[in-house]
Design a protein around this motif. Sequence first.
Motif, mmCIF file in Angstrom:
data_model
loop_
_atom_site.group_PDB
_atom_site.id
_atom_site.type_symbol
_atom_site.label_atom_id
_atom_site.label_comp_id
_atom_site.label_asym_id
_atom_site.label_seq_id
_atom_site.Cartn_x
_atom_site.Cartn_y
_atom_site.Cartn_z
ATOM 1 N N LEU A 1 140.488 11.729 102.682
ATOM 2 C CA LEU A 1 140.679 10.601 101.769
ATOM 3 C C LEU A 1 139.464 9.677 101.785
ATOM 4 N N GLN A 2 138.857 9.528 102.960
ATOM 5 C CA GLN A 2 137.715 8.635 103.088
ATOM 6 C C GLN A 2 136.521 9.129 102.267
ATOM 7 N N ILE A 3 136.463 10.427 101.999
ATOM 8 C CA ILE A 3 135.374 10.984 101.179
ATOM 9 C C ILE A 3 135.633 10.715 99.704
ATOM 10 N N LEU A 4 136.864 10.956 99.265
ATOM 11 C CA LEU A 4 137.169 10.974 97.831
ATOM 12 C C LEU A 4 137.555 9.612 97.261
ATOM 13 N N MET A 5 138.357 8.831 97.991
ATOM 14 C CA MET A 5 138.941 7.637 97.396
ATOM 15 C C MET A 5 137.935 6.529 97.072
ATOM 16 N N PRO A 6 136.936 6.229 97.932
ATOM 17 C CA PRO A 6 136.024 5.124 97.583
ATOM 18 C C PRO A 6 135.320 5.308 96.234
ATOM 19 N N PRO A 7 134.711 6.500 95.938
ATOM 20 C CA PRO A 7 134.072 6.610 94.616
ATOM 21 C C PRO A 7 135.082 6.625 93.466
ATOM 22 N N LEU A 8 136.289 7.162 93.703
ATOM 23 C CA LEU A 8 137.316 7.124 92.657
ATOM 24 C C LEU A 8 137.762 5.685 92.382
ATOM 25 N N GLN A 9 137.938 4.907 93.454
ATOM 26 C CA GLN A 9 138.333 3.508 93.271
ATOM 27 C C GLN A 9 137.223 2.695 92.602
ATOM 28 N N GLU A 10 135.986 3.076 92.879
ATOM 29 C CA GLU A 10 134.869 2.389 92.228
ATOM 30 C C GLU A 10 134.906 2.640 90.713
ATOM 31 N N LYS A 11 135.182 3.879 90.316
ATOM 32 C CA LYS A 11 135.326 4.189 88.891
ATOM 33 C C LYS A 11 136.489 3.397 88.302
ATOM 34 N N TRP A 12 137.589 3.388 89.017
ATOM 35 C CA TRP A 12 138.803 2.685 88.588
ATOM 36 C C TRP A 12 138.498 1.208 88.326
ATOM 37 N N ALA A 13 137.762 0.595 89.246
ATOM 38 C CA ALA A 13 137.481 -0.838 89.143
ATOM 39 C C ALA A 13 136.439 -1.144 88.067
ATOM 40 N N SER A 14 135.598 -0.178 87.751
ATOM 41 C CA SER A 14 134.484 -0.432 86.825
ATOM 42 C C SER A 14 134.910 -0.405 85.359
ATOM 43 N N LEU A 15 136.102 0.130 85.073
ATOM 44 C CA LEU A 15 136.534 0.298 83.683
ATOM 45 C C LEU A 15 137.534 -0.788 83.299
ATOM 46 N N PRO A 16 137.300 -1.503 82.201
ATOM 47 C CA PRO A 16 138.284 -2.505 81.757
ATOM 48 C C PRO A 16 139.545 -1.839 81.208
#
Length: 926
Positions: A588-603
């Motif tokens: 999870l530590q590999i996958l979730m941070p970049p996925l959450q970054e995408k999630w947060a970057s999109l309005p």
Amino acid sequence: MPEQGSWRPTDKPQEGAWSPQESGVHQICYLLAQVQKPGSDQGQILQQLDQCKSYPDFNNYLAFIFAQGDSLPIEVRQSAGLLLKNNLKAQYAATTEEFRKYIKVALLHAIRSPSKPLRHVVGTNVAVIVGVGGLPTWPELLMSFVQCLESSDPNALEGALDALYKICEDAPVQLESEVATEAGTAQRASKMLVPRLLALFSSPYEDAKCLAVSIMNLLAGGAPSAVVEHMDTYLAGLFALAHDPSTEVRKPVCTGLVQLLHLQPERLGPHMQSIIEYMLDSTQCGDEGVALESCEFWSAFCEASVAQPDRLNPEILRPFLGRLVPVLLKNMVYDEYDEEVAAAEAAEEAAIAGRTLEDKDAEIKPFLPKNASRGEGGDDEDDDGEEVNRWNLRKCSAAGLDVLSTVFGDELLPIVLPIVEQKLREEDWRARESAILALGAISEGCANGLLSHLTEMVAIMLPMLLDARPLVRSISCWALSRYSYWIVQASVELNSQGKQQFDTVVAGLLTRVRDANKHVQEAACSALATLEEAAGRELLESSRITAILKTLAAALQMYGRKNLRILYDAISTLCDAIGGALAEPSLLQILMPPLQEKWASLPDTDRELQPLFECFTSLATALGPAYEPYAQATFDRCMRILTMQLQASGGGASIANGQHPPIEPEKEFVICSLDLISGLAESLGPAMEALVGRSNLRVILIQCCQDLSADVRQSAFALAGDLAKVAAAHLAPSSADLLALGVANLQPAMLRAESMSACNNACWSLGEMAVKLKPEELSPLAAAIVERLVPILQNMNSMPRSIVENSAITLGRVAWVCPGQIAPHLAHFVGPWCSALRSIRDDVEKEHAFLGLCALLRANPEAALTSWVQLCEAMASWRMMQDEGLRNELTLLLQAFKANLGGQWEHYWGVLEAPVREKLSIMYGL
């Protein structure tokens, strides 16, 4: 554009009481002309034109300008006609008969226009009116068609044919209609038109021949009874035009012959040798249009021969394989000026120079959510999600070789492999690329013969992943993915060599996932998803999963909009493949941070959020309780988007009263949000109650369950059922409303193809809610639910399997809770109900259905005797019954039947087939 006030119509329609006011004509003409001018404020002008829709006769003005404005620029008249078409689609049903009549007269006036662009716009408008109102409501149109088809005026002829083509393209069955004629009698439209169309096969005008053949092709496929009595003439006409000097004529001829392979192959039988020779010659035609249409023949032939071997013998094609296969392989080489080549090479140059080519909006298809399907048979439809690129001769030839290999199997290898080996040695990258394409195309059909060479083929393709040409790298990714199943099997079944081969393939694909060229990224990411699906939990061995996740995480940082969608799909596929194993904290530590970054970057309004939501839905489902740290933020965002979208629509529109919302919400946002909340419900289980407890989700859910969009209702009812399983207390205050909406979605008028998936989920959700309600809560709607379900079961042969099986389960669940209301009517539906129960897989839903059956049989055992065989076959359909209480109940019921029937038991026992008797004896001790 003439000065305002200077234009006058050349003539006026002779029929209809309406006439235009000059000021209105000039105002609209002025606006239409301004739209054409460069630099004009088009948004403001279009807004003004949109405001004109509030005038009841606005469409009459458009028809007048379009049909009568002979001194106006063509562009102005064309704009008027296209705007009229758009308005008629939405407004024709509400237009007064007087205005309809005026518009129809204007269109018939313009069908003979000397301007081809205007005639095409006439055809589009005519097709819209016929599609909405039906041909019988416009008898003058049919008579006009007859006159034009017999006319010596090529404009009238082409205008009528163009309109007829568009009608047949959208609704060919309209030509089956009975239409009033001038003589006062009713005639079937096709009876008047088909002979005239066939006569035009020998027209001196190329356009007329092309359109006449194309219309007959559409009729043969969409309304075959219109053609059946003229089939010999139609077929003779196709043969006569097969060698027409015009390639534009030969294209629809090839299309017609290909279509007849599926419709009436026996008609082609006596001529099949000649047709194959003709198609073989045409597949090599210098004109790509003719070559493409004729190349479709080979796939169609194989598919028809497999589906109907008694009507089309595949052996007829065998003697031609030695000539046909090399032609297909030759056609599989990229054309020198292919757009795909140019785009991939441009991306390669940009990558080498360190530049990034941004994805253009035109390159990105509108996102279509997968939609949640629930209950038995919920996977009827399979959408592989692959983007469909422009169909061309190369792809058609590869598809033809693929299908040929499934029919003739390893017979093709002695023809294909020598050519492939030769092409692999050529310097021209296009030849090498086509060789790899061929190996991928025959992977399934020639599997037996190829598997002994699997190691060598993988060894050939792996270096191609490093080729300097991007399309060679791309096709190598695809071809390797076509052998995924066998590569995985070799890893599982064989020695370390098989495992090493698997790891080498994974590593090779992962390298290409990080390719700088976006065309290679697309192919590699799709190939990786295919490999993940085939490998499943084999991905967890050694360091495979870590390498995959690190590569996917890196790709999230580098991909453009188009490839991000494919990347999200690869992540979703990985979630499905390894499930809860992904919950390992280190993974999870590999996958979730970049996925959450995408999630947060999109309005919340960015459409690129929609495919990301689908990815998170798969992620939540796979992680289960491990998703809880992310659940609150996910739920809050879904609720925020749902609230925003439904407020934009005026609070939802009711399907019951047919009200249209003032502003259409973006249904894709609504669907993706509902589906993601469903994913949360599945992952969190009973903990979902705490998440939704303080929200107004049930209010939103009711709005979505009555949405005008069947896709929205499909996801809404899926969520209703999912919440009933894990958060029934939250739904309780709205259960009566949700039950009523579920019943409304099972009305006979709703059970049509475009809304069937919504009906299926509504049916499933009724059952899920029923088992969580008390009898007094379900009782007011129990009878209404059963009344909707019984006709589905009684017509099961014409219904999709999923809704039949869900109806059987839901009926049982309702009966389990409220048996008293339903038992007196058991005789009316027990037969088809038991027939449906037989095919349902063994699980808790089937157990619930049988508990309901037991409840009804206890109350009304005599009703079962009318359908004794179906009842016993249903009881014998179990392979593994987990509920011992249910087994005991069924045993007691059968023993009671045996005791109560007394001397008649032997008769009832004897009518059962031997395997059924044997199964019942073993299971229930009879």
